[in-house]
Design a protein around this motif. Structure first.
Motif, PDB file in Angstrom:
ATOM      1  N   ALA A 114      -3.350   0.741  -9.431  1.00  0.00           N
ATOM      2  CA  ALA A 114      -3.358   2.163  -9.070  1.00  0.00           C
ATOM      3  C   ALA A 114      -4.093   2.372  -7.753  1.00  0.00           C
ATOM      4  CB  ALA A 114      -4.000   2.992 -10.181  1.00  0.00           C
ATOM      5  N   ASP A 115      -5.214   1.681  -7.581  1.00  0.00           N
ATOM      6  CA  ASP A 115      -5.968   1.787  -6.333  1.00  0.00           C
ATOM      7  C   ASP A 115      -5.130   1.296  -5.154  1.00  0.00           C
ATOM      8  OD1 ASP A 115      -9.162   2.025  -7.335  1.00  0.00           O
ATOM      9  OD2 ASP A 115      -7.781   1.065  -8.728  1.00  0.00           O
ATOM     10  N   SER A 116      -4.428   0.185  -5.360  1.00  0.00           N
ATOM     11  CA  SER A 116      -3.590  -0.371  -4.303  1.00  0.00           C
ATOM     12  C   SER A 116      -2.503   0.618  -3.896  1.00  0.00           C
ATOM     13  CB  SER A 116      -2.967  -1.683  -4.784  1.00  0.00           C
ATOM     14  OG  SER A 116      -2.093  -2.220  -3.820  1.00  0.00           O
ATOM     15  N   MET A 117      -1.890   1.261  -4.872  1.00  0.00           N
ATOM     16  CA  MET A 117      -0.832   2.222  -4.579  1.00  0.00           C
ATOM     17  C   MET A 117      -1.398   3.439  -3.846  1.00  0.00           C
ATOM     18  SD  MET A 117       1.169   1.935  -8.234  1.00  0.00           S
ATOM     19  CE  MET A 117       2.643   2.851  -7.790  1.00  0.00           C
ATOM     20  N   PHE A 118      -2.572   3.891  -4.266  1.00  0.00           N
ATOM     21  CA  PHE A 118      -3.193   5.055  -3.623  1.00  0.00           C
ATOM     22  C   PHE A 118      -3.531   4.761  -2.168  1.00  0.00           C
ATOM     23  CE2 PHE A 118      -6.998   7.384  -2.313  1.00  0.00           C
ATOM     24  CZ  PHE A 118      -6.578   8.696  -2.498  1.00  0.00           C
ATOM     25  N   TYR A 119      -4.181   3.622  -1.936  1.00  0.00           N
ATOM     26  CA  TYR A 119      -4.604   3.337  -0.563  1.00  0.00           C
ATOM     27  C   TYR A 119      -3.440   2.930   0.329  1.00  0.00           C
ATOM     28  CZ  TYR A 119      -9.381   4.205  -1.767  1.00  0.00           C
ATOM     29  OH  TYR A 119     -10.535   4.838  -2.165  1.00  0.00           O
ATOM     30  N   ARG A 120      -2.348   2.459  -0.261  1.00  0.00           N
ATOM     31  CA  ARG A 120      -1.144   2.272   0.553  1.00  0.00           C
ATOM     32  C   ARG A 120      -0.705   3.634   1.093  1.00  0.00           C
ATOM     33  NH1 ARG A 120       1.527   0.011  -2.831  1.00  0.00           N
ATOM     34  NH2 ARG A 120       1.626  -2.135  -2.107  1.00  0.00           N
ATOM     35  N   GLY A 121      -0.715   4.637   0.235  1.00  0.00           N
ATOM     36  CA  GLY A 121      -0.388   5.980   0.691  1.00  0.00           C
ATOM     37  C   GLY A 121      -1.342   6.472   1.759  1.00  0.00           C
ATOM     38  N   GLN A 122      -2.631   6.132   1.623  1.00  0.00           N
ATOM     39  CA  GLN A 122      -3.613   6.530   2.625  1.00  0.00           C
ATOM     40  C   GLN A 122      -3.341   5.860   3.974  1.00  0.00           C
ATOM     41  OE1 GLN A 122      -5.256   9.133   2.041  1.00  0.00           O
ATOM     42  NE2 GLN A 122      -7.222   8.707   1.121  1.00  0.00           N
ATOM     43  N   VAL A 123      -2.952   4.598   3.931  1.00  0.00           N
ATOM     44  CA  VAL A 123      -2.631   3.894   5.175  1.00  0.00           C
ATOM     45  C   VAL A 123      -1.468   4.585   5.874  1.00  0.00           C
ATOM     46  CG1 VAL A 123      -1.709   1.765   6.162  1.00  0.00           C
ATOM     47  CG2 VAL A 123      -3.527   1.647   4.451  1.00  0.00           C
ATOM     48  N   TYR A 124      -0.396   4.869   5.125  1.00  0.00           N
ATOM     49  CA  TYR A 124       0.752   5.536   5.738  1.00  0.00           C
ATOM     50  C   TYR A 124       0.360   6.902   6.301  1.00  0.00           C
ATOM     51  CZ  TYR A 124       4.007   2.041   3.893  1.00  0.00           C
ATOM     52  OH  TYR A 124       4.682   0.878   3.627  1.00  0.00           O
ATOM     53  N   SER A 125      -0.551   7.596   5.598  1.00  0.00           N
ATOM     54  CA  SER A 125      -1.005   8.899   6.095  1.00  0.00           C
ATOM     55  C   SER A 125      -1.755   8.742   7.403  1.00  0.00           C
ATOM     56  CB  SER A 125      -1.898   9.574   5.043  1.00  0.00           C
ATOM     57  OG  SER A 125      -1.177   9.857   3.861  1.00  0.00           O
ATOM     58  N   ARG A 126      -2.636   7.747   7.465  1.00  0.00           N
ATOM     59  CA  ARG A 126      -3.380   7.519   8.707  1.00  0.00           C
ATOM     60  C   ARG A 126      -2.441   7.173   9.862  1.00  0.00           C
ATOM     61  NH1 ARG A 126      -8.893   6.177   7.852  1.00  0.00           N
ATOM     62  NH2 ARG A 126      -9.642   7.582   6.219  1.00  0.00           N
ATOM     63  N   GLN A 127      -1.349   6.517   9.547  1.00  0.00           N
ATOM     64  CA  GLN A 127      -0.375   6.143  10.576  1.00  0.00           C
ATOM     65  C   GLN A 127       0.571   7.292  10.917  1.00  0.00           C
ATOM     66  OE1 GLN A 127       1.308   2.608   8.629  1.00  0.00           O
ATOM     67  NE2 GLN A 127       0.282   1.319  10.138  1.00  0.00           N
ATOM     68  N   GLY A 128       0.495   8.387  10.176  1.00  0.00           N
ATOM     69  CA  GLY A 128       1.404   9.502  10.405  1.00  0.00           C
ATOM     70  C   GLY A 128       2.814   9.251   9.915  1.00  0.00           C
ATOM     71  N   ASP A 129       2.966   8.263   9.017  1.00  0.00           N
ATOM     72  CA  ASP A 129       4.276   7.969   8.442  1.00  0.00           C
ATOM     73  C   ASP A 129       4.374   8.752   7.129  1.00  0.00           C
ATOM     74  OD1 ASP A 129       6.618   6.973   7.412  1.00  0.00           O
ATOM     75  OD2 ASP A 129       6.191   4.885   7.922  1.00  0.00           O
ATOM     76  N   TRP A 130       4.660  10.052   7.268  1.00  0.00           N
ATOM     77  CA  TRP A 130       4.592  10.939   6.113  1.00  0.00           C
ATOM     78  C   TRP A 130       5.656  10.666   5.061  1.00  0.00           C
ATOM     79  CZ3 TRP A 130       0.018  12.666   5.856  1.00  0.00           C
ATOM     80  CH2 TRP A 130      -0.702  12.957   7.011  1.00  0.00           C
ATOM     81  N   PRO A 131       6.896  10.292   5.421  1.00  0.00           N
ATOM     82  CA  PRO A 131       7.860   9.950   4.361  1.00  0.00           C
ATOM     83  C   PRO A 131       7.406   8.778   3.495  1.00  0.00           C
ATOM     84  CG  PRO A 131       9.002  10.392   6.415  1.00  0.00           C
ATOM     85  CD  PRO A 131       7.542  10.329   6.757  1.00  0.00           C
ATOM     86  N   GLN A 132       6.846   7.745   4.142  1.00  0.00           N
ATOM     87  CA  GLN A 132       6.365   6.600   3.366  1.00  0.00           C
ATOM     88  C   GLN A 132       5.141   6.996   2.529  1.00  0.00           C
ATOM     89  OE1 GLN A 132       7.873   3.961   2.746  1.00  0.00           O
ATOM     90  NE2 GLN A 132       8.424   2.705   4.502  1.00  0.00           N
ATOM     91  N   ALA A 133       4.290   7.849   3.080  1.00  0.00           N
ATOM     92  CA  ALA A 133       3.140   8.323   2.314  1.00  0.00           C
ATOM     93  C   ALA A 133       3.611   9.093   1.090  1.00  0.00           C
ATOM     94  CB  ALA A 133       2.254   9.206   3.188  1.00  0.00           C
ATOM     95  N   GLU A 134       4.605   9.944   1.270  1.00  0.00           N
ATOM     96  CA  GLU A 134       5.164  10.691   0.137  1.00  0.00           C
ATOM     97  C   GLU A 134       5.664   9.735  -0.944  1.00  0.00           C
ATOM     98  OE1 GLU A 134       9.078  13.414  -0.948  1.00  0.00           O
ATOM     99  OE2 GLU A 134       8.518  13.151   1.158  1.00  0.00           O
TER     100      GLU A 134
END
Length: 325
Positions: free
Chosen positions: A166-186
């Motif tokens: 669960a942590d891995s999935m959450f922080y993957r989303g955080q990485v995409y957010s930091r990169q501005g890749d909002w579709p992948q973050a979603e």
């Protein structure tokens, strides 16, 4: 029991048992005093090695990670073949991480599997799992996003039922957010919520899903994502609820649902959370302006200018005042 012991070995054993009893009872200072006595009185014994390890752990607990790094290294130099070595290497990684020494943390975590193999130990404590996750997490903390994503992907493949999935999935989303890749973050946050709806990261994941949708101008969907966090109930984080109300109100405004936006933004104001007051007042001004009530709009804009002069909304509110009839 310590006073009744008749040999040095018995005294050390009794003192070690006392240290753990004190530790389990929450008397940490007294426990560490006894561990220090064991380390001094039983030098070179397995009990002393364990006591010295606990004393190094103490430094992390007390917010002294640099000292902890040194203490773990001294332990590793002193006990090169001890069965605790993999755990000490891992904890040294945690100390490096706490000290924001991310390169050193990654290096420590990456040596944990070799330490386990060298000691020919079963990984009963899940150190391989934990070290793989924390390697990726340390890369994220260091801002090395491609390496972090590669690490989280590797973790998910190696441990599909892992403790930290669960942590891995959450922080993957955080990485995409930091990169501005909002579709992948979603996609990442939706996957987290679908698989781990009761995780301790679920509320943060829900909020971040809203942020990802909002940044794609999917305002109605974002408003719906924030909605579950806006309900006041036992265990709800008050600050997160207030922020979710503000964000939901903004999204409803952007979706031209002005009456509903007004209700939600009023609820944000009612939380009395200082962090959301400037934004809630500014967007209430905008909603009332869209609802053709210039007097109410003026009142909210003026509150932002007068009461929140240093906020990001002050200049915008001042400009909006100039636009009103």
């Amino acid at each position: 029991a310590v006073d009744a012991a008749t040999t040095d070995a018995a005294r050390a054993s009794a003192r070690y048992d006392l240290a753990w009893a004190l530790y389990d009872a929450g008397q940490r200072d007294e426990a560490y005093t006894e561990f220090a006595a064991v380390a001094a009185e039983a030098a070179g014994t397995p009990l002393a090695a364990d006591a010295e390890f606990r004393l190094a752990d103490q430094l992390i607990e007390r917010g002294r990670p640099v000292d902890a790094v040194r203490a773990y290294q001294a332990w590793l130099d002193k006990y090169p073949t001890h069965p605790l070595r993999p755990r000490v290497v891992y904890n040294q990684g945690l100390a490096h991480e706490q000290a924001e020494q991310y390169d050193e943390a990654v290096a420590a975590y990456q040596t944990v599997p070799a330490a386990l193999d060298a000691a020919a130990l079963e990984d009963e404590g899940g150190l391989r799992d934990a070290a793989a996750y924390r390697t990726a997490y340390a890369e994220w903390r260091a801002g090395r996003y491609p390496e972090a994503l590669a690490g989280f992907d590797a973790y998910d493949r190696a441990w599909p039922q892992g403790t930290y999935l669960a942590d891995s999935m959450f922080y993957r989303g955080q990485v995409y957010s930091r990169q501005g890749d909002w579709p992948q973050a979603e996609t990442a946050f939706r996957a987290l919520l679908q698989r781990y709806p009761r995780s301790n990261l679920a509320n943060s994941g829900q909020f971040n899903l809203g942020v990802a949708l909002q940044n794609q101008a999917k305002y109605q969907a974002a408003a719906e994502a924030y909605e579950p966090l806006t309900v006041a109930r036992a265990g709800t984080d008050a600050a997160l609820r207030a922020l979710a109300l503000l964000q939901r109100g903004q999204c409803l405004f952007m979706a031209a649902r002005y009456e509903q936006a007004t209700t939600v933004l009023d609820a944000a104001l009612a939380t009395n959370d200082a962090a959301v007051m400037p934004g809630a007042r500014y967007y209430l001004g905008r909603t009332w302006q869209q609802r053709n009530d210039a007097d109410r709009a003026r009142g909210y804009y003026q509150q932002v200018v007068d009461e929140h002069p240093g906020s990001e909304y002050a200049d915008r509110a001042a400009a909006a005042l100039g636009e009103l009839p």
